[in-house]
Write a protein that holds these residues in place. Structure first.
Motif, PDB file in Angstrom:
ATOM      1  N   LEU A  58       6.284  -5.226  -1.743  1.00 23.56           N
ATOM      2  CA  LEU A  58       5.290  -5.817  -0.852  1.00 23.56           C
ATOM      3  C   LEU A  58       5.905  -6.624   0.279  1.00 23.56           C
ATOM      4  N   SER A  59       7.219  -6.750   0.328  1.00 22.23           N
ATOM      5  CA  SER A  59       7.836  -7.606   1.341  1.00 22.23           C
ATOM      6  C   SER A  59       7.565  -7.088   2.754  1.00 22.23           C
ATOM      7  N   ILE A  60       7.770  -5.811   2.997  1.00 23.11           N
ATOM      8  CA  ILE A  60       7.527  -5.262   4.335  1.00 23.11           C
ATOM      9  C   ILE A  60       6.030  -5.216   4.618  1.00 23.11           C
ATOM     10  N   TYR A  61       5.242  -4.844   3.629  1.00 24.50           N
ATOM     11  CA  TYR A  61       3.776  -4.832   3.787  1.00 24.50           C
ATOM     12  C   TYR A  61       3.263  -6.200   4.189  1.00 24.50           C
ATOM     13  N   LEU A 105      -4.183   0.451  14.761  1.00 19.69           N
ATOM     14  CA  LEU A 105      -2.859  -0.101  14.464  1.00 19.69           C
ATOM     15  C   LEU A 105      -2.546  -0.006  12.977  1.00 19.69           C
ATOM     16  N   GLY A 106      -3.554  -0.285  12.142  1.00 18.14           N
ATOM     17  CA  GLY A 106      -3.361  -0.216  10.701  1.00 18.14           C
ATOM     18  C   GLY A 106      -2.989   1.177  10.239  1.00 18.14           C
ATOM     19  N   CYS A 107      -3.625   2.193  10.813  1.00 21.50           N
ATOM     20  CA  CYS A 107      -3.295   3.575  10.461  1.00 21.50           C
ATOM     21  C   CYS A 107      -1.852   3.915  10.850  1.00 21.50           C
ATOM     22  N   LEU A 108      -1.432   3.445  12.032  1.00 22.29           N
ATOM     23  CA  LEU A 108      -0.065   3.693  12.476  1.00 22.29           C
ATOM     24  C   LEU A 108       0.946   3.027  11.551  1.00 22.29           C
ATOM     25  N   MET A 109       0.688   1.762  11.191  1.00 20.77           N
ATOM     26  CA  MET A 109       1.599   1.044  10.302  1.00 20.77           C
ATOM     27  C   MET A 109       1.658   1.703   8.923  1.00 20.77           C
ATOM     28  N   ALA A 110       0.518   2.147   8.426  1.00 23.03           N
ATOM     29  CA  ALA A 110       0.481   2.801   7.115  1.00 23.03           C
ATOM     30  C   ALA A 110       1.327   4.073   7.124  1.00 23.03           C
ATOM     31  N   ALA A 111       1.266   4.813   8.215  1.00 23.69           N
ATOM     32  CA  ALA A 111       2.071   6.038   8.319  1.00 23.69           C
ATOM     33  C   ALA A 111       3.566   5.719   8.326  1.00 23.69           C
ATOM     34  N   LEU A 112       3.951   4.676   9.042  1.00 24.28           N
ATOM     35  CA  LEU A 112       5.366   4.306   9.118  1.00 24.28           C
ATOM     36  C   LEU A 112       5.907   3.866   7.752  1.00 24.28           C
ATOM     37  N   ARG A 129      16.278   0.837  -7.184  1.00 25.83           N
ATOM     38  CA  ARG A 129      15.320  -0.159  -6.711  1.00 25.83           C
ATOM     39  C   ARG A 129      14.631   0.315  -5.431  1.00 25.83           C
ATOM     40  N   ALA A 130      15.382   0.951  -4.552  1.00 21.01           N
ATOM     41  CA  ALA A 130      14.785   1.455  -3.315  1.00 21.01           C
ATOM     42  C   ALA A 130      13.693   2.467  -3.609  1.00 21.01           C
ATOM     43  N   ALA A 131      13.920   3.326  -4.599  1.00 22.63           N
ATOM     44  CA  ALA A 131      12.925   4.351  -4.933  1.00 22.63           C
ATOM     45  C   ALA A 131      11.694   3.739  -5.585  1.00 22.63           C
ATOM     46  N   SER A 132      11.892   2.859  -6.571  1.00 24.51           N
ATOM     47  CA  SER A 132      10.746   2.306  -7.298  1.00 24.51           C
ATOM     48  C   SER A 132       9.942   1.333  -6.446  1.00 24.51           C
ATOM     49  N   ALA A 133      10.632   0.443  -5.721  1.00 21.67           N
ATOM     50  CA  ALA A 133       9.924  -0.500  -4.854  1.00 21.67           C
ATOM     51  C   ALA A 133       9.292   0.225  -3.665  1.00 21.67           C
ATOM     52  N   GLY A 134       9.987   1.258  -3.157  1.00 24.17           N
ATOM     53  CA  GLY A 134       9.442   2.027  -2.047  1.00 24.17           C
ATOM     54  C   GLY A 134       8.154   2.740  -2.408  1.00 24.17           C
ATOM     55  N   SER A 135       8.055   3.199  -3.654  1.00 24.75           N
ATOM     56  CA  SER A 135       6.812   3.836  -4.102  1.00 24.75           C
ATOM     57  C   SER A 135       5.650   2.858  -4.082  1.00 24.75           C
ATOM     58  N   VAL A 136       5.920   1.608  -4.442  1.00 22.41           N
ATOM     59  CA  VAL A 136       4.891   0.567  -4.384  1.00 22.41           C
ATOM     60  C   VAL A 136       4.441   0.358  -2.937  1.00 22.41           C
ATOM     61  N   THR A 137       5.417   0.291  -2.037  1.00 25.63           N
ATOM     62  CA  THR A 137       5.098   0.089  -0.618  1.00 25.63           C
ATOM     63  C   THR A 137       4.244   1.223  -0.075  1.00 25.63           C
ATOM     64  N   ARG A 138       4.569   2.454  -0.431  1.00 30.81           N
ATOM     65  CA  ARG A 138       3.825   3.612   0.070  1.00 30.81           C
ATOM     66  C   ARG A 138       2.366   3.575  -0.349  1.00 30.81           C
ATOM     67  N   VAL A 139       2.096   3.081  -1.541  1.00 28.37           N
ATOM     68  CA  VAL A 139       0.707   2.981  -2.001  1.00 28.37           C
ATOM     69  C   VAL A 139      -0.020   1.853  -1.284  1.00 28.37           C
ATOM     70  N   VAL A 140       0.582   0.663  -1.273  1.00 32.13           N
ATOM     71  CA  VAL A 140      -0.108  -0.504  -0.714  1.00 32.13           C
ATOM     72  C   VAL A 140      -0.301  -0.379   0.791  1.00 32.13           C
ATOM     73  N   ALA A 141       0.537   0.438   1.450  1.00 31.62           N
ATOM     74  CA  ALA A 141       0.402   0.633   2.896  1.00 31.62           C
ATOM     75  C   ALA A 141      -0.968   1.186   3.271  1.00 31.62           C
ATOM     76  N   LEU A 142      -1.607   1.911   2.372  1.00 35.65           N
ATOM     77  CA  LEU A 142      -2.910   2.506   2.662  1.00 35.65           C
ATOM     78  C   LEU A 142      -3.996   1.449   2.858  1.00 35.65           C
ATOM     79  N   ALA A 143      -3.690   0.205   2.488  1.00 34.51           N
ATOM     80  CA  ALA A 143      -4.660  -0.880   2.668  1.00 34.51           C
ATOM     81  C   ALA A 143      -4.691  -1.398   4.105  1.00 34.51           C
ATOM     82  N   LEU A 144      -3.666  -1.109   4.898  1.00 33.67           N
ATOM     83  CA  LEU A 144      -3.524  -1.755   6.204  1.00 33.67           C
ATOM     84  C   LEU A 144      -4.688  -1.529   7.175  1.00 33.67           C
ATOM     85  N   PRO A 145      -5.255  -0.314   7.303  1.00 31.96           N
ATOM     86  CA  PRO A 145      -6.412  -0.178   8.203  1.00 31.96           C
ATOM     87  C   PRO A 145      -7.595  -1.038   7.774  1.00 31.96           C
ATOM     88  N   PHE A 146      -7.815  -1.136   6.469  1.00 27.79           N
ATOM     89  CA  PHE A 146      -8.921  -1.958   5.963  1.00 27.79           C
ATOM     90  C   PHE A 146      -8.655  -3.446   6.190  1.00 27.79           C
TER      91      PHE A 146
END
Length: 449
Positions: A58-61, A105-112, A129-146
């Motif tokens: 969640l750090s980058i999110y 903007l949220g859609c663009l950030m979620a894609a990145l 760690r990059a793989a497991s934490a990155g998977s968390v980031t990919r899911v939570v990124a979908l919240a950004l437009p909302f």
């Protein structure tokens, strides 16, 4: 009469007006942190590895959330200024274009953020760690437009002195989040055990709930929607370019600040799993207290903007310094509790004796950091309420990238002070930031143009 039309220069009245607007905003902001706090509470029972994945994931999110809040800040600033000047009819246009802008903007950030695993690997995290934490980031990124729709609408309503709506919406989301976390993290019934990814999915669902509740209320249920031109296009509204200009400055400023905190979390990641778990539990107390300050800061920004709109120089000054004084008192009260009862506070999140022993010494440095960080936030918002765009941005660049990141690396990594050293860097940067912001606000309140 409302605060948008009635200047009053007694300190007692400024305190009353700031608190009247601030307390529901404080509750809403602390409720937002409550969503992640529940995540940490639940994941703390799921294991140290899940907590570490969540913290890094969640750090980058979280940094992009701050960027989003900055990019949509033009909504609140221009709404407060316009209503302060008696131009109520134009603010619906400010809100509607802000919602569209933020969602895109949220859609663009979620894609990145779908490339998060690769990014974590490039930033020196272990492949696992990059793989497991990155998977968390990919899911939570979908919240950004909302989240963007929620932030745009909450800022709009708060600037109209309607902060209760956001507070109640966040309360509903917190109840939903607790249930979803238990179901998705541990797996109940037909739902599989998802661990940290389950907490991220709960964030997505609750962000969508928050966005819909506030948007629907503003578009269809707000009693003054005709007065504020909701659903209309006002040609006399402040230009879209001015709205974006304020957002660009604030967004870049928040990006500097939040991005620097991401670097600090990456430094913690270099220190190992226990260090990431320490960061997860200690940072919750900094975040909760900071969100309290952010609520006061938001109220301060609105009141400074109202005074600016009516050309009230003294009102601007008193609104800003009153906000700073209130935050100093309240953050000081929290600090006393954290310093006197660090282990008891930490036991809210974990009973692991190793984790408690590692986290307790960090609480002292976190406490120092939060006092100065809370105050710099209020002064930053006060400057932006006055319409100041780029100077606070430059000050955040200096404070966080030229002071905090090098200091955190030096104390935490080179001097081997660990997570305590990371927070020593935060303390130093926050002192620099609050000093610069206070001097800037003092200058701004001496010129009305």
């Amino acid at each position: 009469m409302t605060d948008t039309t009635l200047p009053n220069h007694t300190i007692a009245d400024h305190i009353r007006r700031t608190l009247t607007l601030a307390w529901p905003v404080v509750m809403a902001r602390m409720g937002l942190v409550g969503l992640s706090t529940v995540d940490v509470l639940v994941l703390g029972r799921a294991g140290t590895e899940e907590l570490a994945d969540y913290t890094l994931g969640l750090s980058i999110y979280d940094s992009l959330l701050a960027t989003m809040a900055g990019l949509t800040m033009g909504i609140g600033v221009l709404t407060a200024r316009s209503t302060g000047a008696g131009l109520d009819r134009v603010v619906g246009t400010i809100w509607s274009r802000g919602v569209i802008y933020g969602a895109l903007l949220g859609c663009l950030m979620a894609a990145l953020l779908q490339f998060a695993p690769q990014l974590f690997a490039l930033l020196g995290q272990s492949p696992e760690r990059a793989a497991s934490a990155g998977s968390v980031t990919r899911v939570v990124a979908l919240a950004l437009p909302f989240v963007a729709i929620y932030l745009a609408t909450a800022s709009f309503l708060e600037s109209l002195h309607h902060p209760m709506v956001g507070m109640f919406a966040v309360a509903v989301a917190n109840i939903s989040n607790l249930g979803l976390n238990v179901v998705l993290v541990f797996g109940i019934g037909p739902f599989p055990e998802m661990g940290a990814e389950g907490a991220a999915l709960a964030t997505v669902i609750n962000s969508a709930l928050l966005a819909f509740m506030l948007w629907y209320y503003t578009r269809y249920r707000l009693k003054e929607r005709t007065r504020y031109g909701i659903g209309e296009v006002a040609v006399e509204a402040p230009s879209a370019s001015e709205q974006r200009r304020i957002g660009y400055g604030a967004g870049l400023s928040y990006t500097f600040e939040a991005g620097a905190f991401v670097m600090m979390t990456l430094f913690v990641g270099w220190l190992g799993t226990i260090a990431l778990a320490v960061q997860a539990v200690v940072f919750q107390y900094l975040a909760v207290t900071f969100m309290m300050a952010l609520g006061v800061a938001t109220a301060t920004q609105v009141r400074v903007g109202n005074a600016w709109g009516r050309g009230d120089m003294r009102g601007m000054a008193l609104a800003g310094w009153t906000g700073m004084g209130l935050v100093t008192v309240v953050s000081g009260m929290f600090a006393i509790v954290y310093v006197l009862f660090p282990v008891q506070a930490l036991r809210v999140f974990t009973t692991d004796p190793v984790l408690l022993a590692a986290a307790a010494p960090v609480m002292v440095w976190m406490t120092l950091a939060l006092i100065f960080d809370c105050n710099q936030s209020v002064m930053s918002h006060a400057c932006r309420g006055r319409g100041d765009t780029w100077v606070p941005t430059a000050m955040h660049l200096v404070s966080y990238w030229m002071v905090m990141v090098p200091a955190g690396y030096w104390f935490g990594i080179r001097m081997e002070a660990g997570v305590s050293g990371i927070y020593q860097g935060i303390v130093l940067a926050s002192v620099v930031s609050v000093t610069l912001m206070s001097l800037r606000f003092r200058h701004l309140t001496r010129q009305i143009a």
